[in-house]
Scaffold this motif. Structure first.
Motif, PDB file in Angstrom:
ATOM      1  N   MET A   1       0.820  -1.187   0.000  1.00 54.53           N
ATOM      2  CA  MET A   1       0.000   0.000   0.000  1.00 54.53           C
ATOM      3  C   MET A   1       0.866   1.253   0.000  1.00 54.53           C
ATOM      4  N   ALA A   2       2.028   1.220   0.653  1.00 55.01           N
ATOM      5  CA  ALA A   2       2.905   2.386   0.717  1.00 55.01           C
ATOM      6  C   ALA A   2       3.391   2.774  -0.674  1.00 55.01           C
ATOM      7  N   GLU A   3       3.670   1.780  -1.518  1.00 54.05           N
ATOM      8  CA  GLU A   3       4.139   2.092  -2.874  1.00 54.05           C
ATOM      9  C   GLU A   3       3.037   2.762  -3.691  1.00 54.05           C
ATOM     10  N   LEU A   4       1.770   2.385  -3.474  1.00 45.38           N
ATOM     11  CA  LEU A   4       0.662   3.039  -4.162  1.00 45.38           C
ATOM     12  C   LEU A   4       0.520   4.482  -3.686  1.00 45.38           C
ATOM     13  N   ASP A   5       0.658   4.697  -2.382  1.00 47.48           N
ATOM     14  CA  ASP A   5       0.573   6.052  -1.834  1.00 47.48           C
ATOM     15  C   ASP A   5       1.665   6.938  -2.416  1.00 47.48           C
ATOM     16  N   GLN A   6       2.879   6.397  -2.570  1.00 52.57           N
ATOM     17  CA  GLN A   6       3.990   7.155  -3.146  1.00 52.57           C
ATOM     18  C   GLN A   6       3.719   7.477  -4.611  1.00 52.57           C
ATOM     19  N   ALA A   7       3.149   6.520  -5.336  1.00 55.38           N
ATOM     20  CA  ALA A   7       2.829   6.745  -6.748  1.00 55.38           C
ATOM     21  C   ALA A   7       1.785   7.849  -6.891  1.00 55.38           C
ATOM     22  N   VAL A   8       0.793   7.848  -6.004  1.00 56.63           N
ATOM     23  CA  VAL A   8      -0.236   8.886  -6.038  1.00 56.63           C
ATOM     24  C   VAL A   8       0.383  10.237  -5.673  1.00 56.63           C
ATOM     25  N   ALA A   9       1.263  10.249  -4.669  1.00 57.69           N
ATOM     26  CA  ALA A   9       1.908  11.498  -4.238  1.00 57.69           C
ATOM     27  C   ALA A   9       2.738  12.106  -5.367  1.00 57.69           C
ATOM     28  N   GLY A  10       3.249  11.272  -6.270  1.00 55.99           N
ATOM     29  CA  GLY A  10       4.056  11.747  -7.379  1.00 55.99           C
ATOM     30  C   GLY A  10       3.259  12.310  -8.551  1.00 55.99           C
ATOM     31  N   LEU A  11       1.942  12.204  -8.506  1.00 56.39           N
ATOM     32  CA  LEU A  11       1.102  12.723  -9.595  1.00 56.39           C
ATOM     33  C   LEU A  11       1.063  14.248  -9.570  1.00 56.39           C
ATOM     34  N   ALA A  12       1.115  14.860 -10.746  1.00 55.42           N
ATOM     35  CA  ALA A  12       1.025  16.321 -10.844  1.00 55.42           C
ATOM     36  C   ALA A  12      -0.378  16.803 -10.475  1.00 55.42           C
ATOM     37  N   ASP A  13      -1.393  16.086 -10.899  1.00 59.99           N
ATOM     38  CA  ASP A  13      -2.787  16.451 -10.612  1.00 59.99           C
ATOM     39  C   ASP A  13      -3.471  15.233 -10.004  1.00 59.99           C
ATOM     40  N   ARG A  14      -3.910  15.366  -8.762  1.00 55.28           N
ATOM     41  CA  ARG A  14      -4.523  14.240  -8.055  1.00 55.28           C
ATOM     42  C   ARG A  14      -6.038  14.374  -7.952  1.00 55.28           C
ATOM     43  N   SER A  15      -6.636  15.238  -8.784  1.00 55.90           N
ATOM     44  CA  SER A  15      -8.096  15.408  -8.730  1.00 55.90           C
ATOM     45  C   SER A  15      -8.795  14.132  -9.188  1.00 55.90           C
ATOM     46  N   LEU A  16      -9.852  13.752  -8.476  1.00 58.54           N
ATOM     47  CA  LEU A  16     -10.549  12.491  -8.738  1.00 58.54           C
ATOM     48  C   LEU A  16     -12.039  12.676  -8.499  1.00 58.54           C
ATOM     49  N   LEU A  17     -12.834  12.230  -9.452  1.00 55.52           N
ATOM     50  CA  LEU A  17     -14.294  12.248  -9.327  1.00 55.52           C
ATOM     51  C   LEU A  17     -14.765  10.825  -9.071  1.00 55.52           C
ATOM     52  N   VAL A  18     -15.564  10.635  -8.019  1.00 52.57           N
ATOM     53  CA  VAL A  18     -16.169   9.340  -7.714  1.00 52.57           C
ATOM     54  C   VAL A  18     -17.677   9.486  -7.930  1.00 52.57           C
ATOM     55  N   LEU A  19     -18.221   8.704  -8.855  1.00 52.99           N
ATOM     56  CA  LEU A  19     -19.653   8.726  -9.165  1.00 52.99           C
ATOM     57  C   LEU A  19     -20.266   7.375  -8.838  1.00 52.99           C
ATOM     58  N   ASP A  20     -21.219   7.383  -7.909  1.00 53.38           N
ATOM     59  CA  ASP A  20     -21.963   6.169  -7.571  1.00 53.38           C
ATOM     60  C   ASP A  20     -23.262   6.586  -6.911  1.00 53.38           C
ATOM     61  N   ASP A  21     -24.363   5.902  -7.241  1.00 53.66           N
ATOM     62  CA  ASP A  21     -25.646   6.249  -6.640  1.00 53.66           C
ATOM     63  C   ASP A  21     -25.849   5.603  -5.278  1.00 53.66           C
ATOM     64  N   ASP A  22     -24.970   4.695  -4.891  1.00 48.34           N
ATOM     65  CA  ASP A  22     -25.009   4.087  -3.565  1.00 48.34           C
ATOM     66  C   ASP A  22     -24.194   4.982  -2.623  1.00 48.34           C
TER      67      ASP A  22
END
Length: 184
Positions: A1-22
């Motif tokens: 999980m730490a490697e995924l967090d580091q990969a996300v931290a390295g992104l220039a733009d971390r904006s994310l839209l989550v769409l779900d009706d639940d």
């Protein structure tokens, strides 16, 4: 999980839209992705998501396929039109091959069945051109059969008699299969 967090931290733009009706799933997934470093916006309907995309197109999106007011495919197209480099992952509880193909054609980079683990979602969002790893637990033969029946049923316009004829199956047998939940 730490490697995924580091990969996300390295992104220039971390904006994310989550769409779900639940609402519960949307909130839980949004929190989990926020903890992994994304700047999350939540939407509960296609209209809400389209407004969000028009206001500020996200770099990443996790979209439900079937919603009360339409399909997530409309939002995929809107995200890709507003931001062609955006990475979109489709989620669905009604997974079948036809909808997966439609999602990929619309511009989604991956298609995951619900309930999807947040780490699987992050891996799908970050996979850059690499072929996805084979699934840890592939679909059972019963699930593959069910998926095929669902696809033929959709292609026949939800006509039970026509679907049964094309599958060389008794209509009542098909009705019983369609009434059951998807096998795992």
């Amino acid at each position: 999980m730490a490697e995924l967090d580091q990969a996300v931290a390295g992104l220039a733009d971390r904006s994310l839209l989550v769409l779900d009706d639940d609402a519960a799933l949307r909130t839980r997934l949004g929190r989990a992705l926020e903890q992994r470093g994304f700047d999350v916006r939540l939407a509960g309907s296609v209209a809400e998501a389209l407004d969000s995309v028009r206001g500020s197109p996200p770099a990443h999106a996790v979209l439900d396929m079937r919603l009360d007011d339409g399909t997530g495919l409309r939002v995929v197209q809107a995200v890709r039109d507003a931001r062609p480099e955006a990475r979109v992952v489709m989620l669905t509880g009604y997974g079948n091959i036809a909808t997966a193909v439609a999602a990929v054609k619309a511009g989604a980079v991956d298609y995951l069945a619900k309930p999807a683990d947040a780490d699987d979602v992050v891996r799908a969002l970050l996979a850059m051109g690499a072929a996805p790893a084979p699934p840890e637990n592939p679909m059972s033969a019963d699930r593959v059969r069910w998926e095929h029946i669902q696809r033929v049923y959709e292609l026949c316009g939800h006509n039970v008699s026509e679907t049964a004829r094309r599958l060389s199956m008794h209509r009542r047998t098909l009705q019983r299969i369609l009434a059951k939940r998807a096998p795992r």
